[in-house]
Design an enzyme around this catalytic site. Sequence first.
Site, PDB file in Angstrom:
ATOM      1  N   LYS A 167      34.504  50.596  44.227  1.00 23.27           N
ATOM      2  CA  LYS A 167      35.044  50.581  45.600  1.00 23.27           C
ATOM      3  C   LYS A 167      36.510  50.162  45.632  1.00 23.27           C
ATOM      4  CE  LYS A 167      30.601  49.683  47.934  1.00 23.27           C
ATOM      5  NZ  LYS A 167      29.724  49.297  46.822  1.00 23.27           N
TER       6      LYS A 167
HETATM    7  O1  S5P Z   1      27.263  51.429  52.037  1.00 27.07           O
HETATM    8  C1  S5P Z   1      26.905  51.106  50.901  1.00 27.07           C
HETATM    9  C2  S5P Z   1      27.603  51.534  49.772  1.00 27.07           C
HETATM   10  C3  S5P Z   1      27.123  51.192  48.522  1.00 27.07           C
HETATM   11  S1  S5P Z   1      27.869  51.880  47.154  1.00 27.07           S
HETATM   12  N1  S5P Z   1      25.793  50.346  50.729  1.00 27.07           N
HETATM   13  C4  S5P Z   1      25.339  49.979  49.507  1.00 27.07           C
HETATM   14  O2  S5P Z   1      24.303  49.288  49.434  1.00 27.07           O
HETATM   15  N2  S5P Z   1      26.029  50.366  48.374  1.00 27.07           N
HETATM   16  C5  S5P Z   1      25.593  49.922  47.017  1.00 27.07           C
HETATM   17  O3  S5P Z   1      24.314  50.469  46.767  1.00 27.07           O
HETATM   18  C6  S5P Z   1      25.450  48.411  46.841  1.00 27.07           C
HETATM   19  O4  S5P Z   1      26.636  47.852  46.320  1.00 27.07           O
HETATM   20  C7  S5P Z   1      24.293  48.300  45.856  1.00 27.07           C
HETATM   21  O5  S5P Z   1      24.790  48.364  44.532  1.00 27.07           O
HETATM   22  C8  S5P Z   1      23.459  49.521  46.115  1.00 27.07           C
HETATM   23  C9  S5P Z   1      22.260  49.284  47.009  1.00 27.07           C
HETATM   24  O6  S5P Z   1      21.354  48.415  46.407  1.00 27.07           O
HETATM   25  P1  S5P Z   1      19.884  48.123  47.007  1.00 27.07           P
HETATM   26  O7  S5P Z   1      19.341  47.079  46.069  1.00 27.07           O
HETATM   27  O8  S5P Z   1      20.040  47.616  48.391  1.00 27.07           O
HETATM   28  O9  S5P Z   1      19.135  49.431  46.916  1.00 27.07           O
END
Ligand code: S5P
Length: 463
Positions: free
Chosen positions: A292
Amino acid sequence: MDKVQLVTSLYKIGAIKFGHFTLKSGQTSPIYLNLRQVISYPDLLRAIANLLWEKIRSCRFDSLCGVPYTALPIATCMSLQHSVPMLIRRKEKKAYGTKQKIEGVFKPGEHCLIIEDVVTSGGSILETALDLAEEGIQVMDVAALIDREQGGKESLHQKNYNLHAALTLSEVLAILLNSAPLSEAERLLINQLIAERTHISQRKSYAARASFCKNELTKKLWTLMDEKRTNLAFSADVTSGEELLALADRLGPEICILKTHIDIIEDFHPELTVQLRRLAQQHQFLIFEDRKFADIGHTVKLQYAGGIYHIADWADIINAHSLPGLRMITGLAETGLKMKRGLLLLAQMSSTNNLLTPEYTEKTVAIAKQFPEFVMGFIAQKKLSSDPQWIYMTPGVHLSTEGDALGQQYVTPQQAILENGSDVIIVGRGILKAKDPLAAAKLYRSAGWEAYEESLKQVAPAV
Ligand code: S5P
């Protein structure tokens, strides 16, 4: 009054509204068409009746029957203007007197033309036709003002009824965009709806999408997804290098992308990224470093190619916020293009109360258009444009949509791919926190793939 004047007038009197509505069919929609109040505007009622008459004047019929209740005044108006007898269908059967459902004078075998205001599934029309048929009255044609294009025409056709709609919802949206005094939010919503509808009706396979993109890595990814039959990106948010490698090895066969946050690894050593690349080659997945970037061009250039991590050396894909503007991308593209890498722009985020407004999203898409050789597409919650060159990856995906205590919000694989038109699901804790991460990865993989296959069959856009 022509169609454009009619549609803009309907918008002005509040008969076409934008928001969050539940339709009679139970589906939710951002557009609500409420034609009940046209009875307060005789000019509009007359205009609707005239438009409908133009559509059906060459059909054969002995009488008209409006679907209760909104279409009753329209049918009455047509009946008066053209001296055609009318029938009325009672919605509730009379408990006294003749107990008949159809009022008016008719002969068995005569032809009746049904009038409706808005067609969604066609259910109310079918009910009316059934009651008419019980009295021996035949229906061949149906006239409606607006067809919402949600399968009504097709289900009527199956029963041999021809639908003659004066307007489709697509036409209504296009007219509003060109001629109505819309608010900025409404304009954005309509643009998005038009893009989604165009896209759904032209949904292409991953393999076919490869021919549209100008970024070489995106082509490779589409082909990889198609051949490996997976649209699952695994977000390996662990803090140990050893654990990261073990997961990449075990889950590698299930995924198209391994997403990393290299700066959360506590025992980072450059050998780790060499090993990751070896596994990426062995199991055929791409590596996406979720860095990011969000600084000026000069700084991101150094962050991308240098520092401790040398991200450009091992990550196929990186992402960046569009906040710093165009030149930041130039800073990343200098290295990225040389190394045949790809960039995703964050156009929307999954977290609650984030500040990425619809205008920000729209401008991000506009920025991407200036770098088609380097930008692959977007991190977004839904498909944002009908341009098939972009890939959409959606984070915040979980089979249980509960969210976490720190503002993360979830959608299911089905919602992300099928309803929101995204291409890749990014799953972290849904897999990581499962008792058996491999079994969970297989589950997400098949849910994501089934939703994709289902999306290829989709013909009628639901708006
Ligand atoms: O808007 C976003 C963008 C990203 S890249 N929301 C997110 O959650 N992410 C990333 O996706 C976040 O940094 C994490 O690595 C992943 C989601 O993880 P989870 O454990 O909630 O599925």
